[in-house]
Scaffold this active site. Sequence first.
Site, PDB file in Angstrom:
ATOM      1  N   HIS A  95       0.850  -1.201   0.000  1.00 39.22           N
ATOM      2  CA  HIS A  95       0.000   0.000   0.000  1.00 39.22           C
ATOM      3  C   HIS A  95       0.882   1.247   0.000  1.00 39.22           C
ATOM      4  CE1 HIS A  95      -2.797   3.097   1.310  1.00 39.22           C
ATOM      5  NE2 HIS A  95      -3.747   2.314   0.817  1.00 39.22           N
ATOM      6  N   GLU A 167      -4.378   2.082  -6.925  1.00 40.33           N
ATOM      7  CA  GLU A 167      -4.789   3.140  -6.011  1.00 40.33           C
ATOM      8  C   GLU A 167      -3.898   4.357  -6.237  1.00 40.33           C
ATOM      9  OE1 GLU A 167      -6.910   1.323  -2.406  1.00 40.33           O
ATOM     10  OE2 GLU A 167      -4.790   1.389  -1.934  1.00 40.33           O
TER      11      GLU A 167
HETATM   12  P1  13P Z   1      -9.894   5.777   1.051  1.00 36.70           P
HETATM   13  O1  13P Z   1     -11.038   4.986   0.452  1.00 36.70           O
HETATM   14  O2  13P Z   1     -10.129   6.171   2.476  1.00 36.70           O
HETATM   15  O3  13P Z   1      -9.441   6.888   0.176  1.00 36.70           O
HETATM   16  O4  13P Z   1      -8.673   4.731   1.163  1.00 36.70           O
HETATM   17  C1  13P Z   1      -8.379   3.941   0.056  1.00 36.70           C
HETATM   18  C2  13P Z   1      -7.302   3.007   0.429  1.00 36.70           C
HETATM   19  O5  13P Z   1      -6.186   3.400   0.699  1.00 36.70           O
HETATM   20  C3  13P Z   1      -7.654   1.591   0.478  1.00 36.70           C
HETATM   21  O6  13P Z   1      -6.491   0.865   0.655  1.00 36.70           O
END
Ligand code: 13P
Length: 261
Positions: A95, A167
């Site tokens: 992440h 992401e």
């Molecule tokens: P948010 O949905 O709070 O932006 O976070 C996304 C995330 O980092 C999931 O791993």
Amino acid sequence: MTVYIGTSWKMNKTLDEARTYVETLNGAPTWPGTVQPFVLPPHTVLSTVRATLDPATGVWVGAQNAHWAPHGPYTGEVSMTMVKDAGAGIVEIGHSERRELFNETDRSVNLKIVAALAAGLIPLLCVGEGLETRSRGEALRFVLAQVDAAFAGIPAEDTRKVLVAYEPVWAIGDAGIPARAEDVADVISAISTSRDLRGVLYGGSVNHANAAELLSVPAVDGLFVGRSAWDADGFLSLVSLAAEVRGTSPVPPTPLHAPVR
Ligand code: 13P
């Protein structure tokens, strides 16, 4: 086609809070077997979530991180086998918060994917570019390089066990700018065609208002959610929305908890 709706609780929830969340999941109406929800609680509540979650929900449980070594003098860390032992069937790796704040590198991400596969866990690889990289028009190149590095030396028969979450760092968290489908469709499609994968998820400021649009991106196999799913009802509303948009099969959910072969 399976549509995955997952949440990482990040560094949130005590044992009591975790139990309350699970009670809500246990009491929820079922969804089609084509929708696969998963929750990634912190390590401290993982075994409690596993133990209290009704297997009939079919919700997968997983960890947000684990070390690549099987055991040893790594103070404060836990191994892939340990999180599996605590009830994880899936493990998040790489992440952006771990890359930025805890010195996670492409190399450690690669080692962790290998270790997760060896432990029989489904790796959930996270990739994504920052705002500056996107402004330079280099998002696609950057993300594909992250994916290549993560899969270095891993054969196709193993890559197809891995979920990838795209992401974009600029879309995550309180300061995130919610992405539109057209912002992310090309990157998701490029990840999806780069190799044989279990699926590609989108994550970053997903909420009930934008989830249907993001699920309309053809190559998107699901959503990975933070804040909007930290409340069980918020999570369940995304699960039902995915069922409406994508879950056409009447098959009941699969009670699969160590879902990994
Ligand atoms: P948010 O949905 O709070 O932006 O976070 C996304 C995330 O980092 C999931 O791993």
